[in-house]
Design a protein around this motif. Structure first.
Motif: not given
Length: 88
Positions: A54-83
């Motif tokens: 998950l740390k790797q995902h946050m630093y790479h995939c989520v960061k890249e998604a925010f740079e491409n204005n697709k961060g909300n999808e990744k936030i939803d994924e993280i919230i799903d995992i945390l739940s």
């Protein structure tokens, strides 16, 4: 493969070895508390591996998604995992 994934792989391989040992312990009729302690140790390794992934995902995939204005999808994924982790 980045450092977090390498550490996760090591933890998972160690957990795999522990699971094999636990199976042998049960087959040998070892003391239940000893078996339970090994299961708990294996669970800790699995949690550690998950955190590293998950740390790797946050630093790479989520960061890249925010740079491409697709961060909300990744936030939803993280919230799903945390739940799933918290059971809520």
């Amino acid at each position: 493969m980045n450092n977090e994934k390498k550490k996760a792989m090591l933890a998972l391989k160690t957990a795999r070895g522990q699971i094999e040992a636990i199976i042998s312990m049960i087959e040998e009729g070892r003391y239940c508390v000893d078996v339970s302690n090994q299961i708990i140790a294996t669970q800790a390794l699995l949690k550690k591996a998950n955190l590293l992934i998950l740390k790797q995902h946050m630093y790479h995939c989520v960061k890249e998604a925010f740079e491409n204005n697709k961060g909300n999808e990744k936030i939803d994924e993280i919230i799903d995992i945390l739940s799933k982790i918290t059971g809520k």
